[in-house]
Write a protein that holds these residues in place. Structure first.
Motif, mmCIF file in Angstrom:
data_model
loop_
_atom_site.group_PDB
_atom_site.id
_atom_site.type_symbol
_atom_site.label_atom_id
_atom_site.label_comp_id
_atom_site.label_asym_id
_atom_site.label_seq_id
_atom_site.Cartn_x
_atom_site.Cartn_y
_atom_site.Cartn_z
ATOM 1 N N SER A 170 0.878 -1.166 0.000
ATOM 2 C CA SER A 170 0.000 0.000 0.000
ATOM 3 C C SER A 170 0.918 1.219 0.000
ATOM 4 N N GLU A 171 0.304 2.408 0.071
ATOM 5 C CA GLU A 171 1.146 3.616 0.125
ATOM 6 C C GLU A 171 1.898 3.709 1.446
ATOM 7 N N ASN A 172 1.573 2.839 2.412
ATOM 8 C CA ASN A 172 2.231 2.855 3.722
ATOM 9 C C ASN A 172 3.260 1.742 3.899
ATOM 10 N N SER A 181 7.726 -0.051 8.843
ATOM 11 C CA SER A 181 7.543 -0.506 10.229
ATOM 12 C C SER A 181 8.803 -1.154 10.803
ATOM 13 N N GLN A 182 9.758 -1.481 9.947
ATOM 14 C CA GLN A 182 10.988 -2.182 10.319
ATOM 15 C C GLN A 182 10.729 -3.616 10.770
#
Length: 117
Positions: free
Chosen positions: A42-44, A78-79
């Motif tokens: 997604s864009e995130n 988010s790593q």
């Protein structure tokens, strides 16, 4: 002539090394993993293949090569390291075809698999 089936772990190893004989399989896993990245992005998110935890070639009745693969994807935002299981085939005329994708459960306290050496 019967060929032996391939099996490998930790591509690359903890030092970033991949045996030259294993590079084609690393590349196949990257291509197969791109299906996950395409479907799950997604864009995130921003995925990168961190490691092929293991890849096992499966027997087939035709000229396609078939692989069961466990990949570790690094989700850069988010790593997190996300584990995925892939079942895919490859042949020169048809390329890579992903047959199954399954995100494996996230587990901080899971046991490591037994050493098979």
């Amino acid at each position: 002539m019967k060929r032996s089936l391939l099996s490998a772990q930790n591509l690359p190893d903890s030092y970033g090394h991949i045996d030259p004989d294993m590079k084609p399989f690393w590349h196949l896993c990257i291509v197969a993993s791109s299906f996950i990245m395409l479907n799950e992005s997604s864009e995130n998110t921003l995925f990168n293949v961190a490691q092929v935890a293991n890849i096992t070639q499966l027997a087939t009745e035709n000229d396609q090569l078939k692989f069961d693969c466990h990949v570790l994807l690094h989700e850069m935002v988010s790593q997190e390291i996300i584990h995925w299981k892939l079942l895919f085939t490859w042949s020169p005329p048809e390329g890579v075809k992903v047959q199954q994708m399954e995100q494996l459960p996230h587990c901080h306290h899971c046991e490591k698999p037994p050493n098979t050496n």
